[in-house]
Design a protein around this motif. Structure first.
Motif, PDB file in Angstrom:
ATOM      1  N   GLN A 829       0.829  -1.180   0.000  1.00 19.76           N
ATOM      2  CA  GLN A 829       0.000   0.000   0.000  1.00 19.76           C
ATOM      3  C   GLN A 829       0.886   1.263   0.000  1.00 19.76           C
ATOM      4  O   GLN A 829       1.920   1.311   0.659  1.00 19.76           O
ATOM      5  N   SER A 831       0.992   5.597   0.553  1.00 16.03           N
ATOM      6  CA  SER A 831       0.388   6.600   1.420  1.00 16.03           C
ATOM      7  C   SER A 831       0.729   7.975   0.871  1.00 16.03           C
ATOM      8  O   SER A 831       1.800   8.198   0.283  1.00 16.03           O
ATOM      9  N   SER A 865      -3.174  11.156   6.414  1.00 12.73           N
ATOM     10  CA  SER A 865      -2.600  10.528   5.221  1.00 12.73           C
ATOM     11  C   SER A 865      -3.533   9.448   4.725  1.00 12.73           C
ATOM     12  O   SER A 865      -4.050   8.635   5.519  1.00 12.73           O
ATOM     13  N   THR A 867      -4.180   6.024   2.517  1.00 10.31           N
ATOM     14  CA  THR A 867      -3.420   4.846   2.121  1.00 10.31           C
ATOM     15  C   THR A 867      -4.182   4.088   1.042  1.00 10.31           C
ATOM     16  O   THR A 867      -5.402   4.191   0.933  1.00 10.31           O
ATOM     17  N   GLN A 979      -4.207   6.095   6.785  1.00 10.27           N
ATOM     18  CA  GLN A 979      -2.992   5.393   7.194  1.00 10.27           C
ATOM     19  C   GLN A 979      -3.002   5.272   8.705  1.00 10.27           C
ATOM     20  O   GLN A 979      -3.152   6.261   9.416  1.00 10.27           O
TER      21      GLN A 979
END
Length: 982
Positions: A829, A831, A865, A867, A979
């Protein structure tokens, strides 16, 4: 002398008279006889006799009764037991024919029984003996040699003979004296009544028991009137019909002769018997319904018949004194008569019958009586031919009316069971039968289904089926147009498979008639009688006429049943095909199909075992409601390679059509198994206790194509499947297979098309961004190379690195997303800060915002953030902002609201004041159920781009919604994963 009525009989050993005191016994007998001679009332005789018998040693029961010849019964006059004098000792007991008491009355000899409790001929006295613990018993008759006036029963609690030697002689002397006194008092009774003063007689002085005794012997009956014969003919001639004339003739003869019964026996050629057709008596005979079936075979009275055939009158005054071989002893026993007078009824040279008068006592028949009976018999001979003709006409008319009524009922009434019940009821009454069965032959199983039974047995169910016949019985029955006549089923070897079922109806005589005149019969009419009378020719004709009429009825009923069945199959098949055609959803198709199959086949369970191509594990689809006795494990995974039932259905579906040319089963594509044929692996998921047979058929459109499932049908073991049901099942399953494959293939193609459409949108947007970025970098590089003075080499190197970085961003797109979007699950993943993501998306629509002079604002920006696949999220957010800007009016407003839902999810809401097509909102929310062939707002931008965004967001595991608010603003709501901090 002690009266026994004052107390019970003494026990053995405590008697007042022992066996050693012979002189005292003789003295007591003399005293008793003297007292009998002094009595003037019959009722006073009984206590004296009972008192003497009670004094005998070892006697615990004494009962005295007088015989009633009119109804063959014994009227109790009293007695004594060890417990007193019960009331039943003065009750009336029947002298059952063949019983112990009847034997004493008929033979007029004492009978000794060692144990009365175990004597089956004792009748009611067997129960009395058990109650009083009586064993050894002796029964003495009362009366002269030619007449029986009654009897005396003497019992003891000890087994064996109770009277020996002198005691037997004393009892015989006592009863002889009693007989003389009875005759004396009976003979003096009329004289005493004639000379009595005309004043009221006290009740105690009356003789209430005189009527209990049989009438006295009178050797000279009243003389007949000389003009009686002419009066007889005159009276008889006044009746309207010949049958009524014969009845009146018998009644008049009976009044003249005054016997116990006057009967007419007629010849029955079918059974070689003489049947008593009519009888006349002062009182109704017991079992009135059995009088019509009294018959005697001519073989047991040959001399009697020969005498009558010669035209002579047979007169018997005393049956006990007969020694001639011509004596009709069986006839006397049948009539329970001692004296008879019979005259022949001769038609031509045949003894058509005889007229007979009978008496239970001895009687001397006078010449006038003989002549009277002869004349009456000649009258009967005159009336008989006409009466027979009238009888045949009446029978034919009755049969015609029965057939006519049945025909009218067939033509007018649609209640087939009601018509059958009416016909069988009339047939039973017409033939004097007790049971009728209408059965249908099943050519597949050989069994016979009971279509109708009349009457139904009380308290239990009627017959459902008759077993299959042997090949010989079926051949004889199906090739024989005439009725099958059975007079005694238990002794007959025909139709042996039906014996138990038919004998359970308590009918030994049966007629079996085909309802069809030609061809292989499929329905039979069975008629049963519980009497010993044989089937006459008229019975056979009437039964055959009705059977043919019922054949028409059953044929119409069968045609109607077939029509109803075909109509049901057609309607159910039509509904099933329409349901298959109307749905494009695979789950609804599967559920609707098995429900339609249940309705079509009228089966309690239909299930579908299905799997995806290439898989080895199948899952079960069942209707919502299944009977517990036909349960199936719906959440059970089946290994299709190990289950024998599924493998058998798959193998037979893969066979070529030429394989079925010589197949014994007419529908080989359908697997049919019984309960013993199911393997344990199949029973693990097919668990219903009443599942007796299973049908299975695979969903395969072509032997070369992969199957998509197997249809399972379960029912009881006795369920029969007509060919029409198999054909309907095959038709509907084949259509289901095509629809199942078509929808599955369509789903695969639609899913692939949607994935390619999303990939195309994604790549197009990425290429647009790359083109814009590369264009800017190229301008920088061109300006650096053409500028004066030239830029520094380091600046050119930085521009080249930027150019290289932009090209490198396309490598994952080219390597991992050549044909479909890269799956996010299981991938690393990325971010990106929320503020960076928003700034970059707003920069890309900046030119359109400036062009329309739109006002944009981000509310509640937070240091968060996002993700996931940042490239796809960035493009989706850019597309949402671009659509909002495109539909907004000039100088409009776009708001971006940021809000953390929880620690894992972020909500981005974009609101604008633009106009949006309501149909677009509907299509976006129902995009999975659209008709792909119909025009839609999703076929062109912006709906086409938004559909791609919805699909990509769903693939990312996020959520995207598009609404119109109450204030007419448009809301684009995007929920993205945050995130999670370490």
């Amino acid at each position: 002398m002690t009266n026994p009525a004052t107390g019970p009989l003494p026990e053995r050993g405590g008697t007042s008279l022992s066996r050693s005191s012979d002189d005292m016994t003789v003295a007591l007998l003399a005293t008793t006889l003297d007292q009998l001679r002094q009595q003037t009332d019959l009722a006073a005789l009984w206590p004296l006799v009972i008192d003497f018998l009670c004094q005998l040693s070892g006697v615990h029961l004494v009962w005295l009764a007088t015989y009633q010849g009119a109804d063959q019964s014994l009227q109790g006059q009293g007695g004594q037991t060890a417990v007193g004098t019960p009331n039943f000792l003065k009750q009336r007991f029947p002298a059952t024919a063949g019983g112990l008491l009847d034997q004493v009355i008929m033979q007029k000899h004492p009978v000794s029984v060692p144990d009365l409790q175990a004597e089956p001929r004792a009748g009611e006295w067997c129960r009395v003996a058990k109650k009083l613990r009586i064993q050894g018993t002796v029964v003495y008759p009362i009366g002269a040699r030619e007449d029986c006036l009654g009897l005396v029963l003497i019992g003891s609690n000890h087994w064996g003979e109770i009277l020996r030697g002198q005691e037997q002689h004393l009892v015989a002397i006592l009863l002889s004296g009693l007989t003389q006194e009875i005759y004396r008092l009976r003979a003096s009774l009329p004289r005493s009544r004639a000379t009595a003063a005309p004043q009221a007689i006290p009740a105690a002085a009356q003789l209430p028991l005189v009527s209990d005794l049989p009438p006295p012997l009178d050797p000279s009956p009243p003389p007949l009137d000389a003009t009686l014969a002419s009066q007889l003919l005159q009276e008889v001639s006044q009746t309207p019909t010949v049958t009524a004339r014969i009845d009146a003739l018998l009644q008049r003869v009976h009044q003249a002769l005054q016997p116990a019964h006057t009967s007419l026996f007629t010849w029955q050629a079918e059974t070689q018997d003489y049947v008593r057709r009519r009888t006349t008596a002062d009182k109704p005979l017991p079992r009135e319904n059995e009088r019509k079936t009294v018959l005697i075979s001519a073989q047991v009275i040959p001399a009697f018949c020969q005498t009558l055939r010669s035209g002579q009158v047979v007169a018997i005054s005393d049956a006990h004194s007969l020694v001639s071989s011509q004596s009709p002893i069986p006839l006397l026993q049948l009539l329970k008569a001692t004296a008879i007078l019979a005259a022949p009824v001769i038609l031509g040279e045949q003894l058509w019958g005889f007229l007979i008068a009978d008496m239970p006592q001895s009687r001397i028949w006078s010449e006038a009586e003989r002549q009277m009976l002869r004349v009456a018999a000649q009258f009967v001979a005159l009336f008989a031919p006409v009466e027979m003709a009238e009888s045949k006409l009446a029978q034919a008319e009755a049969a015609r009316e029965l057939a006519s009524g049945l025909t009218q009922a067939i033509c007018s009434d649609q209640d087939w069971q009601g018509v059958l019940r009416q016909a069988c009821e009339q047939l039973v009454n017409h033939l004097q039968a007790q049971a009728t069965l209408l059965v249908r032959h099943d050519p597949d199983t050989g069994t016979f289904t009971v279509v109708h039974q009349y009457p139904l047995p009380r308290g239990r169910a009627g017959l459902v089926k008759l077993a299959a016949l042997s090949s010989l019985d079926w051949r004889n029955l199906s090739n024989k147009p005439d009725p099958e006549v059975i007079n005694d089923l238990a002794q007959d070897l025909r139709l042996i498979s039906w014996h138990q079922a038919l004998l359970s109806l308590h009918c030994p005589a049966w007629l079996v008639i085909s309802t069809q005149a030609t061809g292989t019969p499929n329905h039979f009419l069975l008629i049963g009688r519980n009497t010993g009378s044989a089937w006459l020719e008229s019975d056979l004709q009437s039964a055959q006429i009705i059977a043919r009429q019922l054949g028409v009825l059953t044929q119409q009923w069968q045609l109607q049943q077939q029509t109803q069945q075909q109509q049901h199959l057609y309607q159910a098949l039509q509904r099933g095909l329409v349901a298959i055609q109307k749905t494009q959803n695979l789950e609804r198709l599967e559920l609707a199909s098995i429900q339609n199959l249940m309705e079509l086949l009228q089966a309690p369970l239909v299930a579908l075992i299905t799997w995806q191509p290439g898989q080895t594990q199948g899952w079960i689809i069942v209707p919502p409601q299944v009977l517990p006795k036909f349960s199936i494990r719906a959440n059970y995974e089946i290994d299709i390679n190990r289950d024998p039932l599924i493998q058998a259905a798959l193998e037979i579906s893969q066979a070529d059509a030429s394989t079925f040319l010589n197949h014994p089963h007419p529908y080989p594509e359908v697997i049919q198994l019984g309960p013993t044929d199911l393997a344990p692996e199949t029973r693990e998921w097919l668990t219903g206790q009443e599942i007796g047979q299973v049908l299975a058929m695979a969903l395969r459109t072509d032997p070369e194509y992969q199957p998509s499932g197997v249809i399972i049908v379960a029912d009881r073991q006795d369920r029969s499947w007509p060919p029409a049901y198999f054909e309907a099942l095959i038709t509907l399953v084949n259509h289901l297979a095509y629809a199942h494959r078509s929808i599955s293939l369509s789903n695969v193609l639609i899913e692939g098309w949607q994935r390619l459409e999303m990939l195309n949108w994604y790549k197009h947007r990425r290429i647009e961004n790359l083109y814009r970025d590369l264009g800017g970098t190229y301008q920088q590089l061109y300006q650096g190379l053409t500028s004066h003075p030239p830029v520094a080499p380091s600046q050119l190197a930085r521009t080249g690195q930027q150019f290289q970085s932009q090209l490198t961003s396309l490598v994952p797109l080219l390597q991992q997303e050549a044909w479909e979007l890269k799956p996010t699950m299981g991938q690393q993943q990325e971010s990106l800060g929320l503020s960076t993501l928003l700034r970059r998306s707003l920069e890309r629509i900046e030119s359109l915002v400036k062009q329309k002079q739109l006002w944009t604002q981000v509310h509640n920006p937070e240091m968060l953030s996002v993700t996931g696949d940042i490239a796809k999220i960035d493009l989706v957010l850019q597309e949402l902002l671009l659509c909002a800007a495109q539909r907004s009016q000039a100088q409009g407003r776009i708001d971006i609201w940021c809000q953390a839902i929880d620690s894992q999810w972020l909500e981005l809401s974009i609101t604008d004041d633009g106009q949006i097509d309501p149909r677009l909102l509907i299509d976006l929310h129902h995009r999975e159920h659209l008709d792909w062939l119909a025009p839609s707002t999703l076929d062109q931008p912006p709906g086409r781009h938004l559909r791609a965004c919805f699909g990509i967001v769903a693939q990312l595991g996020a959520t995207l919604d598009l609404y119109k608010l109450e204030d007419d603003r448009v809301l684009s709501r995007l929920i993205l994963p945050l995130q999670v901090s370490a």
